[in-house]
Scaffold this motif. Structure first.
Motif, short mmCIF file in Angstrom:
data_model
loop_
_atom_site.label_atom_id
_atom_site.label_comp_id
_atom_site.label_asym_id
_atom_site.label_seq_id
_atom_site.Cartn_x
_atom_site.Cartn_y
_atom_site.Cartn_z
N ASP A 276 1.11 0.07 -2.81
CA ASP A 276 1.41 1.36 -3.39
C ASP A 276 0.71 2.35 -2.51
O ASP A 276 1.33 3.59 -2.19
CB ASP A 276 1.02 1.44 -4.87
N TYR A 277 -0.46 2.13 -2.14
CA TYR A 277 -1.02 3.36 -1.34
C TYR A 277 -0.65 3.23 0.20
O TYR A 277 -0.67 4.50 0.56
CB TYR A 277 -2.60 2.92 -1.49
N HIS B 131 -8.93 2.20 -9.48
CA HIS B 131 -7.31 2.60 -9.70
C HIS B 131 -6.80 2.21 -11.17
O HIS B 131 -6.11 3.09 -11.35
CB HIS B 131 -6.63 1.99 -8.53
#
Length: 152
Positions: free
Chosen positions: A35-36, A88
């Motif tokens: 995702d990052y 996160h």
């Protein structure tokens, strides 16, 4: 004879639960990393594999194992990645995945001490049967030496 069989069964169930928990945590970590980075899970997993891989290498001095990260840096980098993933998940309000990553981080940090404790207990239970006596000293790192003076 029933107690050893049930003990082995419980130990196998605990190990299977630990393995599945750590596998799920890896799935979560790869997902957060993907995702990052804006990539797919496959590429993120490949990047983690390259970062933590250990490969055999043959040099003139003989075989050794090399990797991108040196051995002393591996555990802190793993703990940092797990801590960032845990933060996160907490930031997004996802408490179950945060619990899994937190558990994996605690296990990663406690594993060396746990392994040493279990190894010492196993040896202490084996030594009386082997005819050896483990040292009763609380400080195994102290060397007891006796000095004598010579007269000149």
């Amino acid at each position: 004879m029933r107690a050893p069989k049930s003990t082995i069964a419980v130990a196998l169930v605990v190990l299977a639960a630990l393995a599945s928990t750590l596998t799920y945590t890896t799935y979560l970590v790869v997902g957060v990393l993907a995702d990052y980075l804006g990539t797919g899970r496959g590429m993120a997993g490949f990047l983690l594999a390259v970062l933590f891989a250990r490969l055999p290498w043959i040099t003139r001095s003989g075989p050794r194992i090399v990797g991108l990260l040196p051995k002393p840096a591996r555990r802190p980098v793993m703990a940092t990645v797990l801590a960032l993933c845990c933060l996160h998940f907490l930031w997004h309000g996802e408490y179950v995945p945060a619990g899994f990553t937190g558990f994996a981080m605690v296990f990663l940090l406690a594993y060396p001490r746990l392994r040493r404790t279990l190894f010492d207990r196993t040896l202490s239970s084996v030594f009386p049967f082997a005819g050896r006596n483990p040292s009763k000293s609380t400080e195994d790192n102290v060397i007891d030496v006796e000095f004598k003076e010579r007269k000149d």
